[in-house]
Design a protein around this motif. Sequence first.
Motif: not given
Length: 633
Positions: A250-251, A283, A287-288, A299, A301, A304
Motif C-alpha cells: 500500500w506504499t 493508503y 484505498a483499502p 493493490v 501504486y 490506487i
Amino acid sequence: MSQSPPQQTPSPSGLRLQPTDPHAGEPGASATQDPELYWLKNVYQGGSRQLTVRAVIAGMLIGAVMCLSNLYVILKTGWSLGVTITACILAFAVFGTLRSLRLLKNDFTALENNAMGSVASAAGYMTGGGNMAAVPALLMLTGALPPSGWLVVWFAVISALGVFAAIPIKRQLINIEALPFPTGTATAETIRALHGHGEVARRKSKLLAGAGLIGALLVMLRDARFTWLTNIPDKVSMPFTILGKKASAWTLSFDFSLLLVGAGALVSFRTGWSMLLGAVLTYGFLAPAMVTQGAIPEVTYRAINTWMVWTGSAVLVSSGLLAFAFQWRSVARSFKALSGLFGRKSSKEEEADPLAGIECPPSWFPLGFAVLGPIAIFLMAYLFQIPWWAGVLAMPLAVVMGVIASRVTGETDTTPTKALGPVTQLIFGGLAPGNIPANVMSANATGGVGLHAADLLTDLKSGWLLGANPRQQFVAQLFGVVAGAAVVVPVFNILIPSPDVLGSAEFPAPATMVWAGVSKLLATGVSAMPVTARWGALCGGTLGIVLVLLERWAPAKLKGYVPSPAGFGLAIVIPGSSSIAFFLGSAIAEVMRRKAPKLAEETVLPVSSGFIAGESLLGIGIAMAKAFGVMPK
C-alpha cells in the motif's frame, strides 16, 4: 504545483520571512524621500564588477546542474525547490577555493554573486511554471512529444517572454511600492553574510558538499547494479498488514532516500505532518475501502493512484483557486498596474528620470513581445496544433498572468502557478473544447511567463537591496533561460522514455497527474469518470475549500492544527512512503529549530540541499548510464 517552504521554496522559492521594512537595505531613508533618488545616491554600486564572463559561465553551469536536480525532484515529489541561495553558496565556495589556490587574481564580489544567482535561478526554474507538468501531461494524454530541439526552443521562448514581461512593472513593485519579495530579501542578506563573514560561508559550503557526497553514496548503494556491489533495499515495509497484504504493498514504507528527507526539512512542519496525515488516511483507510468495493482493481501504486488522482487533484485545485481568490486585492492592484504598461513617458519626464540610464528601457517590453510573440504563436500552431487565434489570445493573457504572479509573489513569496494553470486550462477548455494540446500547452505558456516574470523580479529585489544594475540582471536571466532549456529537455527524455513511467512508484509526477486530470476532464466531461471517482473528486474539492477557510478564519491558537491543503492534497497523489520521508525531514528540522535555533539556521539549508543535489544528480547519472548501456539495468 507550488509551495513556499520556510527555508527554501518551490516555484520561485526561498526563505519565507516576515514582510520587511519598505526601505530595507537603505539605511537612513525616510518615508518622505524619493526612494529611487535615495537608492541612486546611497545604495547603487555602479562602478563594481557585476555581470562578468565568469559570473555568467558559473551561473549557467550551476543553474544547469540545479535544473537537473529540480527535474528529478519534481518528477519524484511535485515540488520545485529553491535555487538561488544554494547557487550563491556554491559559487562563493568554488571561487573562494580557486582564489586560495591562486588560480584567480580577483575576488568574487557580492554583486558578481548576485548576477550569477540571476543566471542560475533562470536556469534552475526551467522545471517550474508548468513546464515539467504540462509537457509530461501532454505525453501522457497523447503518447508523443515534439522533437527535442523544438521543445528546447519552446521552453526558451516562453521563459524569455516572462523575463520581458517583468520590465514594465519592476519599478512600480520594487522601487516605489517596495514589496517585500521575501526570497529576494533573504538572498541579499545571504550574499551580504557570505561576503562579509568568510568562515560562515566556508562552513556552509563544507556541509553542502559533505551532505551531497552522502546522498550520492546512498544512491550508489541502492541503485547501481554492479556485480561487485551488494545493493541495499529501496525501502523497508512498515510492520503491519492491511487486508492481508504487507504495508509496503500500500506504499506505506520507509524509503532509503535522503532526497525526500532533505526536501521535507525545507518545508514547514505543518506541511510535513499534513502529508503524513494524508498518507495514513489515503493508503491506510480510503484505498483499502475502495479495493474492497472493487473501485480499485488491485493493490498496486499505479492502480490506487489512477483512482486517487481525482481526489488529490480536486483538493489541490480547489484550495489553490480559493486561496488565490482571497488575494483579490493583489489581483485588483495588478490589473490597475496593467493600465500603465503601454503608457509612454514624455521627453521631459525621461530627461528628468534619474534612473533612465540604469533601468531597463520601457521599450524593451513591447519589442521583446513583438519579436518573441510571433515565434511563440508559430510554435503553438506548428508543434501542438493550437489554432492561431488561440495562440494570439495567449499572449495578452500571459502578460496578465505575469503581472498577477509577480505581485502575488512580491507580497506573499508564493507564485500561484497551481491556481493560474487550472484557470488558463478552464479558459482554453471553453474556447477550444476537446483540444487537449491547446488546453495543456496554452496553460504552459501563461504559467511559464508568470513564473519567469516573478523570478526575475525576485532577483531584482536582491539587486535593489545590494545596489546592482538591473539591466545586467535582465541580461543575466536570458543567459540562464538558454542554459536551462538546453539541459532539461534531453535529460527528461532519458528519465521518461515512455508515458507509462509517469505516475509510477519511481516517478509519481503528481503535478503532471493534476494537469493531465484537469485536461482530460475538460475534454471528456464528468460523465467519463467512474461514479466513485466523481464522489472522490467532490469530497476532495470540498475538503480543499474547508481547509482554506479554516486556515483563514480559525482562531489563532487553532490555526497550527489545521492541515496544510497543499501538503494534504499532495499526499493523496504520491506514494505513502514519500510522505513519511517528508514528515521525518520536517520533524527533524523542527526539533532543531526549537532546541538549537542557531545550529538549525547554519545547517538545515546546506545539509538538506546537499542531500537533494547529491541523490538527484547521481540518480540522473545512473539513469543515463543504464539508458546508454554503460551500466546494467
